[in-house]
Design a protein around this motif. Sequence first.
Motif, PDB file in Angstrom:
ATOM      1  N   UNK A   1     -10.700 -55.918  55.906  1.00  0.00           N
ATOM      2  CA  UNK A   1      -9.904 -56.835  55.272  1.00  0.00           C
ATOM      3  C   UNK A   1     -10.507 -58.235  54.847  1.00  0.00           C
ATOM      4  N   UNK A   2     -11.401 -58.531  55.872  1.00  0.00           N
ATOM      5  CA  UNK A   2     -12.263 -59.779  55.745  1.00  0.00           C
ATOM      6  C   UNK A   2     -13.894 -59.499  55.364  1.00  0.00           C
ATOM      7  N   UNK A   3     -13.897 -58.647  54.489  1.00  0.00           N
ATOM      8  CA  UNK A   3     -15.249 -58.267  54.072  1.00  0.00           C
ATOM      9  C   UNK A   3     -16.223 -57.761  55.222  1.00  0.00           C
ATOM     10  N   UNK A   4     -15.677 -57.217  56.371  1.00  0.00           N
ATOM     11  CA  UNK A   4     -15.940 -56.608  57.497  1.00  0.00           C
ATOM     12  C   UNK A   4     -16.851 -57.527  58.422  1.00  0.00           C
ATOM     13  N   UNK A   5     -16.073 -58.839  58.458  1.00  0.00           N
ATOM     14  CA  UNK A   5     -16.674 -59.799  59.058  1.00  0.00           C
ATOM     15  C   UNK A   5     -16.428 -59.354  60.597  1.00  0.00           C
ATOM     16  N   UNK A   6     -17.114 -60.019  61.660  1.00  0.00           N
ATOM     17  CA  UNK A   6     -16.659 -59.511  63.203  1.00  0.00           C
ATOM     18  C   UNK A   6     -15.602 -59.927  63.564  1.00  0.00           C
ATOM     19  N   UNK A   7     -14.527 -59.210  64.462  1.00  0.00           N
ATOM     20  CA  UNK A   7     -13.712 -59.796  64.837  1.00  0.00           C
ATOM     21  C   UNK A   7     -14.144 -60.432  66.274  1.00  0.00           C
ATOM     22  N   UNK A   8     -14.144 -61.695  65.981  1.00  0.00           N
ATOM     23  CA  UNK A   8     -14.971 -62.583  67.095  1.00  0.00           C
ATOM     24  C   UNK A   8     -13.871 -62.722  68.204  1.00  0.00           C
ATOM     25  N   UNK A   9     -12.543 -62.583  68.198  1.00  0.00           N
ATOM     26  CA  UNK A   9     -11.791 -62.490  69.483  1.00  0.00           C
ATOM     27  C   UNK A   9     -11.959 -61.346  70.271  1.00  0.00           C
ATOM     28  N   UNK A  10     -12.109 -60.204  69.443  1.00  0.00           N
ATOM     29  CA  UNK A  10     -12.174 -58.588  69.934  1.00  0.00           C
ATOM     30  C   UNK A  10     -13.569 -58.701  70.652  1.00  0.00           C
ATOM     31  N   UNK A  11     -14.438 -59.339  70.185  1.00  0.00           N
ATOM     32  CA  UNK A  11     -15.920 -59.271  70.387  1.00  0.00           C
ATOM     33  C   UNK A  11     -16.029 -59.987  71.744  1.00  0.00           C
ATOM     34  N   UNK A  12     -15.366 -61.066  72.072  1.00  0.00           N
ATOM     35  CA  UNK A  12     -15.274 -61.821  73.261  1.00  0.00           C
ATOM     36  C   UNK A  12     -14.523 -61.244  74.238  1.00  0.00           C
ATOM     37  N   UNK A  13     -13.515 -60.519  74.138  1.00  0.00           N
ATOM     38  CA  UNK A  13     -12.887 -59.799  74.915  1.00  0.00           C
ATOM     39  C   UNK A  13     -13.683 -58.598  75.520  1.00  0.00           C
ATOM     40  N   UNK A  14     -14.617 -58.027  74.877  1.00  0.00           N
ATOM     41  CA  UNK A  14     -15.334 -56.801  75.271  1.00  0.00           C
ATOM     42  C   UNK A  14     -16.543 -57.168  76.135  1.00  0.00           C
TER      43      UNK A  14
ATOM     44  N   UNK B   1     -25.466 -56.230  69.957  1.00  0.00           N
ATOM     45  CA  UNK B   1     -26.300 -55.947  68.801  1.00  0.00           C
ATOM     46  C   UNK B   1     -25.586 -56.426  67.464  1.00  0.00           C
ATOM     47  N   UNK B   2     -26.353 -56.973  66.696  1.00  0.00           N
ATOM     48  CA  UNK B   2     -25.966 -57.637  65.273  1.00  0.00           C
ATOM     49  C   UNK B   2     -26.616 -56.785  64.103  1.00  0.00           C
ATOM     50  N   UNK B   3     -25.757 -56.143  63.176  1.00  0.00           N
ATOM     51  CA  UNK B   3     -26.577 -55.776  62.394  1.00  0.00           C
ATOM     52  C   UNK B   3     -26.021 -56.153  61.114  1.00  0.00           C
ATOM     53  N   UNK B   4     -27.189 -57.088  60.274  1.00  0.00           N
ATOM     54  CA  UNK B   4     -26.668 -57.873  59.004  1.00  0.00           C
ATOM     55  C   UNK B   4     -28.182 -57.893  58.142  1.00  0.00           C
ATOM     56  N   UNK B   5     -27.902 -57.391  56.960  1.00  0.00           N
ATOM     57  CA  UNK B   5     -26.810 -56.896  56.329  1.00  0.00           C
ATOM     58  C   UNK B   5     -26.347 -55.197  56.971  1.00  0.00           C
ATOM     59  N   UNK B   6     -25.348 -54.793  56.723  1.00  0.00           N
ATOM     60  CA  UNK B   6     -24.567 -53.759  57.676  1.00  0.00           C
ATOM     61  C   UNK B   6     -24.978 -52.362  56.774  1.00  0.00           C
ATOM     62  N   UNK B   7     -25.126 -51.442  57.706  1.00  0.00           N
ATOM     63  CA  UNK B   7     -25.131 -50.063  57.659  1.00  0.00           C
ATOM     64  C   UNK B   7     -24.093 -49.679  58.594  1.00  0.00           C
ATOM     65  N   UNK B   8     -22.800 -49.120  58.186  1.00  0.00           N
ATOM     66  CA  UNK B   8     -22.526 -48.703  56.857  1.00  0.00           C
ATOM     67  C   UNK B   8     -21.676 -49.511  55.978  1.00  0.00           C
ATOM     68  N   UNK B   9     -21.508 -50.786  56.181  1.00  0.00           N
ATOM     69  CA  UNK B   9     -20.525 -51.479  55.562  1.00  0.00           C
ATOM     70  C   UNK B   9     -21.111 -52.259  54.083  1.00  0.00           C
ATOM     71  N   UNK B  10     -22.362 -52.374  54.219  1.00  0.00           N
ATOM     72  CA  UNK B  10     -22.887 -53.327  53.207  1.00  0.00           C
ATOM     73  C   UNK B  10     -22.403 -54.493  52.929  1.00  0.00           C
ATOM     74  N   UNK B  11     -22.087 -54.908  54.184  1.00  0.00           N
ATOM     75  CA  UNK B  11     -21.606 -56.546  54.308  1.00  0.00           C
ATOM     76  C   UNK B  11     -22.836 -57.424  54.589  1.00  0.00           C
ATOM     77  N   UNK B  12     -22.790 -58.605  54.371  1.00  0.00           N
ATOM     78  CA  UNK B  12     -23.618 -59.754  54.483  1.00  0.00           C
ATOM     79  C   UNK B  12     -23.084 -61.133  54.958  1.00  0.00           C
ATOM     80  N   UNK B  13     -23.244 -61.332  56.149  1.00  0.00           N
ATOM     81  CA  UNK B  13     -22.467 -62.614  56.916  1.00  0.00           C
ATOM     82  C   UNK B  13     -23.110 -63.831  56.423  1.00  0.00           C
ATOM     83  N   UNK B  14     -22.453 -64.806  56.239  1.00  0.00           N
ATOM     84  CA  UNK B  14     -22.545 -66.196  55.748  1.00  0.00           C
ATOM     85  C   UNK B  14     -23.009 -66.696  56.815  1.00  0.00           C
ATOM     86  N   UNK B  15     -23.494 -68.218  56.766  1.00  0.00           N
ATOM     87  CA  UNK B  15     -24.058 -68.857  57.919  1.00  0.00           C
ATOM     88  C   UNK B  15     -22.965 -69.383  58.924  1.00  0.00           C
TER      89      UNK B  15
END
Length: 425
Positions: free
Chosen positions: A174-187, A196-210
């Motif tokens: 719902x946020x353009x496949x952004x990372x859930x940063x809170x969940x990331x930190x909890x893991x 591991x960061x994948x940008x642009x993303x396979x499979x999502x086709x998302x591109x993260x801004x700065x």
Amino acid sequence: MLETSPKIEEVGIYNAKKAKEWKVQPSKTSKNCHNYIRSIVDTLNLEPNPEKNVIALSLGDPTIYGNLNPSKETTEAVQKALEATSYNGYGPCVGFESARKAVANYLSYDGVEFNPRDIILCSGCSSSLDLCISAVACSSRNDNILMPKPGFPIYRTLAESMGIGVKTYNLLPEKGWEIDLLHLESQIDQNTAVIILNNPSNPCGSVYDEDHLRAFLSIARRYQIPVIADEVYERIVFPHKKFVSTAALESGVPILICGGLAKRFLVPGWRIGWIAVHDPIDALSDIRTALLALSQKIIGCNTLIQGAIPSVLLETPQSFYEDIINFLLENAKMTYDALKKIPGLVPYMPDGALYMMVKVDLEKFPEFETGLQFITGLMEEESVFCLPGDCFQLPGFMRIVITVPTDLMIEACNRISDFCNKYYT
């Protein structure tokens, strides 16, 4: 009395008897090695409709239909390298200096400067990822890696084959496949060796801004965890977005950037990838040594293509890249507009790369209990094959490629529409 050797006939009888007792055990590495796409797809027992030609929207190979080809300059560069006869032998394990210098120059933009010492050439981007994970994580320390969910399963395959644990962090559709940063930190835990960061993303086709990348990197810096940045789709980005490499953000985080020629230059079968070491705080000196040692496992990658790399990276015209982007964008728009009209489907418009994720509202298709059954039915009735989201640890979705020729893409969307309208309730 001297002992005599057994007769050949006797040895044959002995071996025949013993053969039944032999049990050569496979290694633990091989037992742990799973191709998660194949293990799912191969169990689907897919049989296409014999009256309709198969349209494969599943393959991440942009060359498969012949409508996307490398530039003239790229093929000519390989021809010149072949005729030079200078690249038929072995090269250095990390790659020729001339090729590494060309890659360093290619990656040096937006204020980032690489030099040949920072570059290791590998046999495709998957090989780059393999070396990076092998260098920073190990099973004896009970290490784990953090990878995106949904995410390309090769990360999991590589890690688990070495006995390294795998944890996932969520992406938010719902946020353009952004990372859930809170969940990331909890893991993150004391055994997390790398993110591991994948940008642009396979499979999502998302591109993260700065801003989003900076927020991600601030977490890595806070916990002092290095990053493997899979940027193999770098610069395959639609005009409303900009590709920002993690190396350009001066985050203070040591990063191993993985990329290659496969996607942007439309030559996945040439098997040329690279690792670019970005280490602003000099934290990766031992990892550099480890990568050099690990590169000796493959004894260098394709030398012929290495000979062509300087010309490929320098002489490919900007118009070639623009033509690819324009084609992908128009195909994506057409596909998105078509699929969003289909009841029960929710497509997510990509910002780049080669893919689009589509949610299947299974409650509206009671004929199918799972997304795998939905995909199977689509293949059996309409001969359209999409990869189920299960391949990327996201059931209830499917991934389609947007590299297919436009006429086939239109036909595929029409068939998907017919199928969904038939079963939608």
